[in-house]
Design an enzyme around this catalytic site. Structure first.
Site, mmCIF file in Angstrom:
data_model
loop_
_atom_site.group_PDB
_atom_site.id
_atom_site.type_symbol
_atom_site.label_atom_id
_atom_site.label_comp_id
_atom_site.label_asym_id
_atom_site.label_seq_id
_atom_site.Cartn_x
_atom_site.Cartn_y
_atom_site.Cartn_z
ATOM 1 C CG ASP A 14 -1.632 1.218 1.517
ATOM 2 O OD1 ASP A 14 -2.358 1.646 0.607
ATOM 3 O OD2 ASP A 14 -1.496 1.788 2.618
ATOM 4 C CG ASP A 16 -2.015 7.512 0.367
ATOM 5 O OD1 ASP A 16 -1.403 8.588 0.337
ATOM 6 O OD2 ASP A 16 -2.648 7.064 -0.607
#
Length: 228
Positions: A14, A16
């Site tokens: 991922d 963020d």
């Protein structure tokens, strides 16, 4: 209680709040907007929207905090403010060390982020070289990603694009958000969670492994080459 770690061959990250310190920027901007209505953009609200696509996240924030605006208005105003701060996003501690280590040992790894292309370009503008190391990148506005996290679409699409594609159980996902952990598990993958310290510990119980920082990751736990 999650099952103990099993060996993997491919990694999916991922972005963020995991590789890039952007979650803090979202908090500042949304709190600024909420201040107008005397509402608090708390971690309880934030944990509901982390990892979701922009319009879906905006609708949840509006519903929970009862803001007198449309989701389109909230997205437009927040995007305008975020544009100014996104280019300042720094890499999270341990991110560069891990990615360079994987690259050196020829371990395939890719990026799966709910960010759309415009937002991705702004966030990564200072880190083009770092993100060029990933074998491929799947964004939230990719046509194959029909549903955002906690649905598994983005991780399934990302895994399929490795050449050759691995079995899903051979993929290890790195996430900071509960929605992302759910998505990885729904895809049949193991997941290392690196949650923000403010996130309720009740929301971290499903992950294969929970770390305080990427700096604490021990690759050998998943059958990968250890740090020298």
């Amino acid at each position: 209680m999650a099952a103990p770690p099993q060996p993997v061959t491919h990694l999916i990250f991922d972005m963020d709040g995991l590789l890039l310190d952007t979650e803090r920027l979202y908090s500042v901007v949304f709190q600024e907007i909420c201040n107008r209505y005397d509402k608090k953009y708390s971690w309880d609200v934030k944990s509901l929207v982390m990892g979701k696509k922009a319009l879906e996240a905006a609708q949840i924030i509006i519903d929970v905090l009862q803001l007198p605006m449309s989701k389109e208005e909230l997205v437009e105003e927040s995007q305008t403010k975020l544009k100014e701060v996104f280019p300042t996003a720094a890499l999270m501690p341990g991110a560069e060390k891990l990615i360079i280590h994987l690259r050196k040992h020829g371990i395939p790894f890719a990026l799966a982020t709910s960010s759309g292309s415009a937002s991705f370009d702004m966030k990564t503008s200072r880190h083009k070289e770092f993100f060029s190391l990933f074998s491929h990148i799947v964004l939230g506005d990719d046509p194959e990603v029909q549903h955002g996290k906690p649905d598994p679409d983005i991780f399934l699409a990302c895994a399929k694009r490795f050449s050759p594609p691995p079995a899903m159980e051979k993929c290890l996902v790195f996430e900071d958000a509960p929605n992302g952990v759910e998505a990885a598990l729904a895809a049949g993958m193991q997941v290392v969670m690196v949650p923000d310290g403010n996130l309720s510990r009740d929301l971290t119980t499903k992950a294969t492994l929970v770390l305080n920082s990427l700096q604490d990751f021990q690759p050998e736990l998943f059958g990968l080459p250890s740090y020298e």
